[in-house]
Design an enzyme around this catalytic site. Structure first.
Site, PDB file in Angstrom:
ATOM      1  CB  SER A   1      22.446  -7.016  50.272  1.00 15.19           C
ATOM      2  OG  SER A   1      22.719  -5.413  50.525  1.00 15.19           O
TER       3      SER A   1
ATOM      4  CG  HIS B   1      19.398  -6.711  47.087  1.00 14.55           C
ATOM      5  ND1 HIS B   1      18.138  -6.979  46.592  1.00 14.55           N
ATOM      6  CD2 HIS B   1      19.308  -6.182  48.355  1.00 14.55           C
ATOM      7  CE1 HIS B   1      17.230  -6.087  47.315  1.00 14.55           C
ATOM      8  NE2 HIS B   1      18.103  -5.472  48.401  1.00 14.55           N
TER       9      HIS B   1
ATOM     10  CG  ASP C   1      20.171  -2.626  49.565  1.00 16.15           C
ATOM     11  OD1 ASP C   1      18.842  -2.881  49.484  1.00 16.15           O
ATOM     12  OD2 ASP C   1      20.971  -3.594  49.953  1.00 16.15           O
TER      13      ASP C   1
ATOM     14  CG  MET D   1      19.518   2.868  51.175  1.00 18.12           C
ATOM     15  SD  MET D   1      20.255   2.767  52.749  1.00 18.12           S
ATOM     16  CE  MET D   1      19.973   0.916  52.796  1.00 18.12           C
TER      17      MET D   1
ATOM     18  CG  HIS E   1      15.707  -2.696  47.923  1.00 12.59           C
ATOM     19  ND1 HIS E   1      16.036  -3.056  48.867  1.00 12.59           N
ATOM     20  CD2 HIS E   1      14.629  -1.734  47.846  1.00 12.59           C
ATOM     21  CE1 HIS E   1      14.847  -2.586  49.603  1.00 12.59           C
ATOM     22  NE2 HIS E   1      13.814  -2.002  49.040  1.00 12.59           N
TER      23      HIS E   1
ATOM     24  CG  MET F   1      15.162   1.498  50.422  1.00 15.29           C
ATOM     25  SD  MET F   1      16.227   0.351  51.241  1.00 15.29           S
ATOM     26  CE  MET F   1      17.283  -0.115  49.993  1.00 15.29           C
TER      27      MET F   1
ATOM     28  CG  MET G   1      11.566  -3.678  52.707  1.00 16.52           C
ATOM     29  SD  MET G   1      12.947  -4.010  52.374  1.00 16.52           S
ATOM     30  CE  MET G   1      14.358  -3.745  53.800  1.00 16.52           C
TER      31      MET G   1
ATOM     32  CG  PHE H   1      20.691   1.731  59.086  1.00 13.76           C
ATOM     33  CD1 PHE H   1      21.813   2.388  58.916  1.00 13.76           C
ATOM     34  CD2 PHE H   1      19.466   2.051  59.268  1.00 13.76           C
ATOM     35  CE1 PHE H   1      21.749   3.758  59.038  1.00 13.76           C
ATOM     36  CE2 PHE H   1      19.458   3.714  59.492  1.00 13.76           C
ATOM     37  CZ  PHE H   1      20.396   4.516  59.286  1.00 13.76           C
ATOM     38  N   GLY H   2      21.945  -2.246  56.880  1.00 16.22           N
ATOM     39  CA  GLY H   2      22.202  -3.742  57.088  1.00 16.22           C
ATOM     40  C   GLY H   2      22.180  -4.241  58.531  1.00 16.22           C
TER      41      GLY H   2
ATOM     42  CG  ASP I   1      16.128  -6.573  51.304  1.00 13.08           C
ATOM     43  OD1 ASP I   1      17.438  -6.752  52.260  1.00 13.08           O
ATOM     44  OD2 ASP I   1      16.011  -5.629  50.799  1.00 13.08           O
ATOM     45  N   GLY I   2      16.243  -8.429  54.578  1.00 15.69           N
ATOM     46  CA  GLY I   2      16.566  -8.116  55.822  1.00 15.69           C
ATOM     47  C   GLY I   2      16.570  -9.036  57.111  1.00 15.69           C
ATOM     48  N   GLY I   3      17.948  -9.122  57.669  1.00 15.38           N
ATOM     49  CA  GLY I   3      17.925  -9.921  58.725  1.00 15.38           C
ATOM     50  C   GLY I   3      18.001 -11.663  58.432  1.00 15.38           C
TER      51      GLY I   3
ATOM     52  N   GLY J   1      22.942  -9.610  53.244  1.00 18.94           N
ATOM     53  CA  GLY J   1      24.048  -8.545  53.231  1.00 18.94           C
ATOM     54  C   GLY J   1      24.926  -9.118  54.422  1.00 18.94           C
ATOM     55  CB  SER J   2      25.479  -8.537  58.030  1.00 23.24           C
ATOM     56  OG  SER J   2      24.131  -8.991  58.444  1.00 23.24           O
TER      57      SER J   2
HETATM   58  C1  DX5 Z   1      18.029  -2.769  54.130  1.00 21.70           C
HETATM   59  C2  DX5 Z   1      18.187  -3.330  52.707  1.00 21.70           C
HETATM   60  C3  DX5 Z   1      18.840  -4.486  52.678  1.00 21.70           C
HETATM   61  C4  DX5 Z   1      20.166  -4.993  53.586  1.00 21.70           C
HETATM   62  C5  DX5 Z   1      20.133  -6.259  54.184  1.00 21.70           C
HETATM   63  O1  DX5 Z   1      17.547  -1.413  53.996  1.00 21.70           O
HETATM   64  O2  DX5 Z   1      17.315  -2.994  51.978  1.00 21.70           O
HETATM   65  O3  DX5 Z   1      18.891  -5.123  51.476  1.00 21.70           O
HETATM   66  O4  DX5 Z   1      21.314  -4.817  52.801  1.00 21.70           O
HETATM   67  O5  DX5 Z   1      21.213  -6.407  55.004  1.00 21.70           O
HETATM   68  P1  DX5 Z   1      20.986  -7.794  56.004  1.00 21.70           P
HETATM   69  O6  DX5 Z   1      20.926  -8.970  55.450  1.00 21.70           O
HETATM   70  O7  DX5 Z   1      22.397  -7.484  56.843  1.00 21.70           O
HETATM   71  O8  DX5 Z   1      20.010  -7.451  56.858  1.00 21.70           O
HETATM   72 ZN    ZN Z   2      17.465  -4.223  49.982  1.00 19.97          ZN
END
Ligand code: DX5
Ligand code: ZN
Length: 221
Positions: free
Chosen positions: A8, A33, A35, A37, A68, A70, A139, A145-146, A177-179, A199-200
């Protein structure tokens, strides 16, 4: 079915984008990916149409642009993202009224259509459009947020989606997606995901090493 890592870009250093996308390509990343927003559906604002357009123009067919949204009422922007070069367009169930109809329009415009649900949303709310979805995005953090902590309960949704797909011979891919990180990626793969967003866990320190470590687990399935 193969399993894919989808980095991401939300966590990327945009100053290094060209260099980092080259590393992703060398490491055989297929799904990118993106994102988007709007500061309304989620309390954050991120990248949008011009960034996607520029990535598509400069990377051509190197990546599948997994976009994606949002965004509130995403139906307003379908053709903008199509023109920018999005390959997959994923909308949120919570963001619009007739989400099945929106998926149909996305498909008519020649993109793959994805549907996403927030952690607190009942997965049965999207039952009616599973037969037409190309992708279902679970999700596993609250969107916006990442770098947040993985919500383990969401894994039940992955198991449900896999069962429904097997039972009815549906065609969608399952994405989470996420964490996601090295500690939990095996668990989500076992539950049945096809695409793992990170992402992170990818864009910190040594990107190549992070991808290799995550892919080692994905490739073992
Ligand atoms: C959050 C995004 C994710 C985000 C994931 O709203 O949809 O795609 O970038 O980041 P990590 O992997 O750090 O949770
Ligand atoms: Zn995403």
């Amino acid at each position: 079915m193969n399993k894919y890592l989808a980095p991401s870009l939300l966590s990327a250093n945009f100053y290094n984008l060209e260099k980092d996308l080259k590393v992703l390509k060398e490491e055989k990343i297929k799904y990118l990916h993106l994102d988007v927003m709007d500061g309304m559906f989620v309390p954050n604002i991120s990248l949008g149409v011009p960034v996607i357009e520029s990535i598509k123009k400069n990377t051509g067919e190197d990546f599948v642009l997994d976009t994606h949204l949002m965004v509130e009422r995403p139906e307003r922007y379908i053709s903008n993202f199509k023109n920018a070069g999005a390959d997959i367009l994923t909308i949120h169930q919570e963001a619009t009224g007739d989400f099945c109809e929106v998926l149909t329009i996305i498909k008519e415009q020649g993109m793959k259509a994805g549907i996403s649900v927030n952690p607190e949303t009942d997965i049965h709310k999207i039952d009616e459009c599973l037969k037409i979805a190309d992708l279902v995005l679970v999700m596993s953090v609250h969107p916006g947020f990442g770098g947040q902590k993985f919500i383990a309960e969401t894994i039940e949704k992955v198991r449900y989606l896999k069962e429904e797909r097997d039972k009815h011979n549906y065609k969608y891919m399952i994405e989470i997606d996420g964490g996601i990180n090295l500690e939990n990626v095996k668990m989500v793969c076992e539950a049945g995901v096809d695409i793992v967003v990170a992402g992170s866990a990818v864009f910190k320190e040594d990107i190549r090493k992070n991808i290799i470590n995550l892919n080692n687990i994905l490739y073992s399935f």
